[in-house]
Scaffold this motif. Sequence first.
Motif, PDB file in Angstrom:
ATOM      1  N   GLY A  78     -20.802  21.071 -52.800  1.00  0.00           N
ATOM      2  CA  GLY A  78     -19.385  20.726 -52.945  1.00  0.00           C
ATOM      3  C   GLY A  78     -18.384  20.955 -52.189  1.00  0.00           C
ATOM      4  O   GLY A  78     -18.426  22.583 -51.800  1.00  0.00           O
ATOM      5  N   ASN A 103     -14.672  17.767 -53.745  1.00  0.00           N
ATOM      6  CA  ASN A 103     -15.913  16.707 -53.199  1.00  0.00           C
ATOM      7  C   ASN A 103     -17.292  16.865 -53.876  1.00  0.00           C
ATOM      8  O   ASN A 103     -17.385  18.516 -53.119  1.00  0.00           O
ATOM      9  N   ILE A 104     -18.073  16.131 -54.382  1.00  0.00           N
ATOM     10  CA  ILE A 104     -19.389  17.154 -54.594  1.00  0.00           C
ATOM     11  C   ILE A 104     -20.580  15.742 -54.548  1.00  0.00           C
ATOM     12  O   ILE A 104     -20.107  14.740 -55.100  1.00  0.00           O
ATOM     13  N   PRO A 105     -21.276  15.847 -53.969  1.00  0.00           N
ATOM     14  CA  PRO A 105     -21.858  14.769 -53.137  1.00  0.00           C
ATOM     15  C   PRO A 105     -23.470  14.366 -54.171  1.00  0.00           C
ATOM     16  O   PRO A 105     -23.797  15.273 -55.016  1.00  0.00           O
ATOM     17  N   PRO A 106     -23.983  13.483 -54.859  1.00  0.00           N
ATOM     18  CA  PRO A 106     -25.122  13.058 -55.142  1.00  0.00           C
ATOM     19  C   PRO A 106     -26.381  14.281 -54.572  1.00  0.00           C
ATOM     20  O   PRO A 106     -26.002  13.852 -53.064  1.00  0.00           O
ATOM     21  N   GLY A 107     -26.929  14.784 -55.596  1.00  0.00           N
ATOM     22  CA  GLY A 107     -28.445  15.309 -55.058  1.00  0.00           C
ATOM     23  C   GLY A 107     -29.649  15.307 -55.755  1.00  0.00           C
ATOM     24  O   GLY A 107     -29.514  14.237 -57.028  1.00  0.00           O
ATOM     25  N   SER A 119     -33.314  13.213 -58.985  1.00  0.00           N
ATOM     26  CA  SER A 119     -31.640  13.071 -58.455  1.00  0.00           C
ATOM     27  C   SER A 119     -30.884  13.473 -59.800  1.00  0.00           C
ATOM     28  O   SER A 119     -30.478  12.871 -60.789  1.00  0.00           O
ATOM     29  N   THR A 121     -26.044  11.832 -60.100  1.00  0.00           N
ATOM     30  CA  THR A 121     -24.747  10.898 -59.785  1.00  0.00           C
ATOM     31  C   THR A 121     -23.994  11.612 -59.709  1.00  0.00           C
ATOM     32  O   THR A 121     -23.714  12.577 -60.083  1.00  0.00           O
ATOM     33  N   ALA A 122     -22.900  11.109 -58.336  1.00  0.00           N
ATOM     34  CA  ALA A 122     -22.032  12.287 -58.633  1.00  0.00           C
ATOM     35  C   ALA A 122     -20.843  10.691 -58.380  1.00  0.00           C
ATOM     36  O   ALA A 122     -20.769  10.714 -57.246  1.00  0.00           O
ATOM     37  N   ARG A 123     -20.021  10.696 -59.647  1.00  0.00           N
ATOM     38  CA  ARG A 123     -19.514   9.281 -59.667  1.00  0.00           C
ATOM     39  C   ARG A 123     -18.164   9.742 -59.860  1.00  0.00           C
ATOM     40  O   ARG A 123     -17.444  10.886 -59.931  1.00  0.00           O
ATOM     41  N   PHE A 125     -16.071  10.692 -57.275  1.00  0.00           N
ATOM     42  CA  PHE A 125     -15.813  11.849 -55.797  1.00  0.00           C
ATOM     43  C   PHE A 125     -15.151  11.240 -54.683  1.00  0.00           C
ATOM     44  O   PHE A 125     -15.698   9.901 -54.315  1.00  0.00           O
ATOM     45  N   PRO A 126     -13.976  11.377 -54.274  1.00  0.00           N
ATOM     46  CA  PRO A 126     -12.977  13.038 -53.935  1.00  0.00           C
ATOM     47  C   PRO A 126     -11.768  12.421 -55.281  1.00  0.00           C
ATOM     48  O   PRO A 126     -11.442  11.872 -55.626  1.00  0.00           O
TER      49      PRO A 126
END
Length: 216
Positions: A78, A103-107, A119, A121-123, A125-126
């Motif tokens: 991120g 800021n970290i995106p899902p992946g 996978s 999730t990244a809830r 963010f930012p």
Amino acid sequence: PSVQDCTICMERLSAPSGYKGPQPAVKPDLVGKLVKCGHVFHLHCLVAMYNNGNKDGSLQCPTCKTIYGVKTGTQPPGKMEYHIIPHALPGHSDCKTIRIIYNIPPGVQGPEHPNPGKSFTARGFPRHCYLPDSEKGRKVLKLLLVAWDRRLIFAIGTSSTTGESDTVIWNEIHHKTEFGSNLTGHGYPDINYLDNVLAELAAQGITEESLAQEKD
């Protein structure tokens, strides 16, 4: 040490290790002392503990939490940015404010994560966090930058607020995410916050000595 217990397996140090997991290639009756803190364990247990961790070259004493080597985490990729905003935080009227943006995106989880190949999730963010632009606040910022580089700010796990699993969560370093209020306890004023977060950073092996190491 014969009358002491190994605090990893809870067996006497005079007896063989009681560790029941995958067996490391170390004799179960050997004991060893950690140099800095002096605590004694079965070598078998220490190797097993290391093998069950991140295998990042560091070891943390299970008794006193002294860190040997450089501790790193499993934070997913991120970005961390920061800038100064011309407003004061409650309780810090004599200075401006540092705003940190994570800021970290899902992946997809890697081999170091709880469920590799699944996978995540990244809830939320930012995520915006705040520090006073004071001498101590700037010190905390520098140490947070080290923590980010060592992948210790976030982890993948189960959210304590929503119960969602396989999601990005805060690790063990608290942040202030409210700017003008303290409705949730995650804002200002909080006269103990900077000292508390410095202690949390130190517990992860991040101190002013870390800053010198990063420059070397």
